[in-house]
Write a protein that holds these residues in place. Structure first.
Motif, PDB file in Angstrom:
ATOM      1  N   VAL A 154      91.951  43.475 -67.263  1.00  0.00           N
ATOM      2  CA  VAL A 154      93.173  43.275 -68.030  1.00  0.00           C
ATOM      3  C   VAL A 154      93.205  41.871 -68.631  1.00  0.00           C
ATOM      4  N   ARG A 155      93.563  41.789 -69.904  1.00  0.00           N
ATOM      5  CA  ARG A 155      93.784  40.506 -70.550  1.00  0.00           C
ATOM      6  C   ARG A 155      95.162  40.512 -71.200  1.00  0.00           C
ATOM      7  N   PRO A 156      95.941  39.455 -71.040  1.00  0.00           N
ATOM      8  CA  PRO A 156      97.222  39.382 -71.747  1.00  0.00           C
ATOM      9  C   PRO A 156      96.981  39.228 -73.241  1.00  0.00           C
ATOM     10  N   LEU A 157      97.810  39.863 -74.046  1.00  0.00           N
ATOM     11  CA  LEU A 157      97.651  39.778 -75.492  1.00  0.00           C
ATOM     12  C   LEU A 157      98.769  38.957 -76.132  1.00  0.00           C
ATOM     13  N   THR A 158      99.999  39.388 -75.961  1.00  0.00           N
ATOM     14  CA  THR A 158     101.139  38.664 -76.515  1.00  0.00           C
ATOM     15  C   THR A 158     102.412  39.222 -75.894  1.00  0.00           C
ATOM     16  N   HIS A 159     103.550  38.644 -76.242  1.00  0.00           N
ATOM     17  CA  HIS A 159     104.805  39.265 -75.829  1.00  0.00           C
ATOM     18  C   HIS A 159     105.775  39.287 -77.008  1.00  0.00           C
ATOM     19  N   MET A 160     106.688  40.257 -76.946  1.00  0.00           N
ATOM     20  CA  MET A 160     107.608  40.502 -78.058  1.00  0.00           C
ATOM     21  C   MET A 160     109.042  40.453 -77.556  1.00  0.00           C
ATOM     22  N   LYS A 161     109.947  40.004 -78.432  1.00  0.00           N
ATOM     23  CA  LYS A 161     111.362  39.940 -78.108  1.00  0.00           C
ATOM     24  C   LYS A 161     112.078  41.174 -78.635  1.00  0.00           C
ATOM     25  N   ILE A 162     113.102  41.573 -77.894  1.00  0.00           N
ATOM     26  CA  ILE A 162     113.894  42.735 -78.273  1.00  0.00           C
ATOM     27  C   ILE A 162     114.998  42.328 -79.236  1.00  0.00           C
ATOM     28  N   GLY A 163     115.176  43.131 -80.290  1.00  0.00           N
ATOM     29  CA  GLY A 163     116.291  42.972 -81.214  1.00  0.00           C
ATOM     30  C   GLY A 163     116.812  44.341 -81.592  1.00  0.00           C
ATOM     31  N   GLU A 177     121.925  36.562 -86.187  1.00  0.00           N
ATOM     32  CA  GLU A 177     121.640  37.014 -84.824  1.00  0.00           C
ATOM     33  C   GLU A 177     122.895  37.614 -84.222  1.00  0.00           C
ATOM     34  N   LEU A 178     122.701  38.320 -83.097  1.00  0.00           N
ATOM     35  CA  LEU A 178     123.804  38.906 -82.350  1.00  0.00           C
ATOM     36  C   LEU A 178     123.632  38.580 -80.882  1.00  0.00           C
ATOM     37  N   SER A 179     124.666  38.790 -80.108  1.00  0.00           N
ATOM     38  CA  SER A 179     124.561  38.697 -78.652  1.00  0.00           C
ATOM     39  C   SER A 179     124.630  40.108 -78.092  1.00  0.00           C
ATOM     40  N   LEU A 180     124.155  40.278 -76.875  1.00  0.00           N
ATOM     41  CA  LEU A 180     124.211  41.588 -76.232  1.00  0.00           C
ATOM     42  C   LEU A 180     125.651  42.075 -76.077  1.00  0.00           C
ATOM     43  N   ALA A 181     126.580  41.145 -75.852  1.00  0.00           N
ATOM     44  CA  ALA A 181     127.990  41.521 -75.687  1.00  0.00           C
ATOM     45  C   ALA A 181     128.541  42.183 -76.940  1.00  0.00           C
ATOM     46  N   ASP A 182     127.988  41.833 -78.112  1.00  0.00           N
ATOM     47  CA  ASP A 182     128.438  42.442 -79.364  1.00  0.00           C
ATOM     48  C   ASP A 182     128.186  43.944 -79.387  1.00  0.00           C
ATOM     49  N   LEU A 183     127.239  44.422 -78.569  1.00  0.00           N
ATOM     50  CA  LEU A 183     126.836  45.822 -78.606  1.00  0.00           C
ATOM     51  C   LEU A 183     127.706  46.730 -77.741  1.00  0.00           C
ATOM     52  N   GLU A 184     128.674  46.165 -77.035  1.00  0.00           N
ATOM     53  CA  GLU A 184     129.537  46.950 -76.156  1.00  0.00           C
ATOM     54  C   GLU A 184     130.195  48.103 -76.923  1.00  0.00           C
ATOM     55  N   ASN A 204     117.942  44.417 -70.361  1.00  0.00           N
ATOM     56  CA  ASN A 204     118.717  43.314 -70.923  1.00  0.00           C
ATOM     57  C   ASN A 204     120.208  43.624 -70.946  1.00  0.00           C
ATOM     58  N   LEU A 205     120.558  44.870 -71.296  1.00  0.00           N
ATOM     59  CA  LEU A 205     121.968  45.263 -71.294  1.00  0.00           C
ATOM     60  C   LEU A 205     122.559  45.176 -69.887  1.00  0.00           C
ATOM     61  N   ALA A 206     121.811  45.690 -68.906  1.00  0.00           N
ATOM     62  CA  ALA A 206     122.296  45.666 -67.522  1.00  0.00           C
ATOM     63  C   ALA A 206     122.472  44.243 -67.021  1.00  0.00           C
ATOM     64  N   GLN A 207     121.578  43.360 -67.437  1.00  0.00           N
ATOM     65  CA  GLN A 207     121.667  41.961 -67.015  1.00  0.00           C
ATOM     66  C   GLN A 207     122.977  41.323 -67.470  1.00  0.00           C
ATOM     67  N   LYS A 208     123.492  41.755 -68.618  1.00  0.00           N
ATOM     68  CA  LYS A 208     124.743  41.203 -69.160  1.00  0.00           C
ATOM     69  C   LYS A 208     125.939  42.118 -68.915  1.00  0.00           C
ATOM     70  N   GLY A 209     125.723  43.235 -68.233  1.00  0.00           N
ATOM     71  CA  GLY A 209     126.826  44.149 -67.950  1.00  0.00           C
ATOM     72  C   GLY A 209     127.382  44.840 -69.178  1.00  0.00           C
ATOM     73  N   ARG A 254     120.048  37.031 -79.416  1.00  0.00           N
ATOM     74  CA  ARG A 254     119.744  35.680 -78.951  1.00  0.00           C
ATOM     75  C   ARG A 254     119.676  35.561 -77.434  1.00  0.00           C
ATOM     76  N   ASP A 255     120.350  36.445 -76.696  1.00  0.00           N
ATOM     77  CA  ASP A 255     120.370  36.316 -75.237  1.00  0.00           C
ATOM     78  C   ASP A 255     119.605  37.439 -74.541  1.00  0.00           C
ATOM     79  N   ALA A 256     118.745  38.143 -75.261  1.00  0.00           N
ATOM     80  CA  ALA A 256     117.897  39.169 -74.630  1.00  0.00           C
ATOM     81  C   ALA A 256     116.658  38.468 -74.074  1.00  0.00           C
ATOM     82  N   SER A 257     116.742  38.035 -72.831  1.00  0.00           N
ATOM     83  CA  SER A 257     115.711  37.170 -72.257  1.00  0.00           C
ATOM     84  C   SER A 257     114.502  37.932 -71.720  1.00  0.00           C
ATOM     85  N   ILE A 258     114.659  39.223 -71.468  1.00  0.00           N
ATOM     86  CA  ILE A 258     113.540  40.017 -70.943  1.00  0.00           C
ATOM     87  C   ILE A 258     112.719  40.532 -72.116  1.00  0.00           C
TER      88      ILE A 258
END
Length: 326
Positions: A154-163, A177-184, A204-209, A254-258
């Motif tokens: 296994v070799r790491p390749l890259t990582h991607m952010k969720i939007g 940009e948006l925050s996860l709370a905006d998606l409620e 990410n949603l669960a992390q912010k409730g 902006r706050d989707a850290s995973i």
């Protein structure tokens, strides 16, 4: 007495799921293949296939033999490749990936290095990519699932952010940009469960409730994109996978850290084959990875791998509706 010819006929029929497709792939008559398999079953006294109106399925003994023949013919192909010059300009490579964004830049560089290269590419979910490797159906895999199997290198390749992505006329489409709370409570279109993108988005949603509104499940990425464009809800996507679609707009969270980590994987026993080594070298070049020599990675967490392989960041073009396509 069992012959290699009979085993090869069995293997191709099993892989193709029927005699007609196998005969086309082997450029022989269907009756020839059928006769060779029948001789194999007669010589062994074992039924290998269950015949059906459309194709065949493997019996329990057939499945066991198919695992053996997969290793056998993979080893024969490996021997042939090792006997060729490392400077060979061609070769054949089978690639499985959970998307096209990451594999195409690598294959483009590999094609430049090996102008006569012939390759096949199948796109499946992450679990299926690992399964294909372990069954010797493909040579290289690109997957978001970090495998724990010690047989894999296994070799790491890259990582991607969720939007998220939205129809171009949506009120949020012009926001930077948006925050996860905006998606409620917002309606969403998501892939079926088992999708890595959906799983990380929901983490990410669960992390912010945050709780979404009605969710429409669609089985393919293309279907999700069309449903979002038609106004059924917003969609979740990784930044590097959005690409370009004039009907849609990508908005970062902006706050989707995973994040989603991607890996290049092959069987450890095959990683020194020239063509596979070339693929890893091209992956390093395409994604600016640090060269790593030695044994396969064993047991690191995705977070620790991300430190070894910085994310590929590309500047967004003003003419595009989201991040630049990888």
């Amino acid at each position: 007495m069992v012959s290699v010819t009979q085993l090869r006929a069995f293997h191709f029929v099993a892989a193709a799921g029927g005699y007609s497709q196998a005969a086309r792939e082997m450029a022989v008559s269907q009756s020839t293949l059928s006769g060779q398999v029948r001789q194999l079953e007669t010589a062994s006294g074992v039924a290998l296939f269950e015949r059906k109106p459309r194709g065949v399925t493997l019996t329990h003994d057939g499945e066991a033999l198919y695992k053996v023949t997969s290793r056998l013919f993979a080893a024969l192909a490996e021997a042939g490749m090792l006997l060729k010059s490392p400077q060979v300009e061609g070769g054949r490579l089978r690639v499985a990936s959970d998307g096209v964004v990451h594999c195409l830049p690598i294959l483009r560089l590999l094609k430049m290095r090996r102008p006569k290269l012939a390759f096949s590419l199948i796109v499946q979910n992450s679990d299926s990519v690992i399964e294909q490797l372990l069954e010797y159906r493909v040579d290289i895999g690109i997957t978001a699932q970090l495998p724990a199997d010690e047989r894999l290198h296994v070799r790491p390749l890259t990582h991607m952010k969720i939007g998220i992505f939205l129809p171009e006329r949506h009120p949020w489409a012009a926001r930077p940009e948006l925050s996860l709370a905006d998606l409620e409570g917002c309606p969403f279109v998501l892939r079926e469960r088992g999708s890595r993108t959906r799983a990380v988005f929901e983490q990410n949603l669960a992390q912010k409730g945050v709780t979404l509104g009605p969710v429409l499940e669609v089985s393919t990425r293309e279907g999700v994109r069309e449903a979002v464009a038609a106004g059924f809800g917003a969609g979740a996507i990784c930044d590097l996978e959005f690409g370009f679609d004039s009907r849609l707009r990508y908005v970062p969270l902006r706050d989707a850290s995973i994040c989603i980590d991607e890996y290049v994987v092959c069987l450890d026993e095959r990683r020194r084959l020239p063509i596979i080594a070339d693929f890893f070298a091209c992956a390093e070049a395409a994604f600016a990875l640090p060269a790593v020599a030695g044994a396969a990675l064993t047991g690191p967490t995705p977070a620790s791998l991300a430190l070894a392989a910085p994310a590929l960041t590309l500047p967004a073009s003003p003419a595009r509706s989201g991040p630049a396509a990888a």
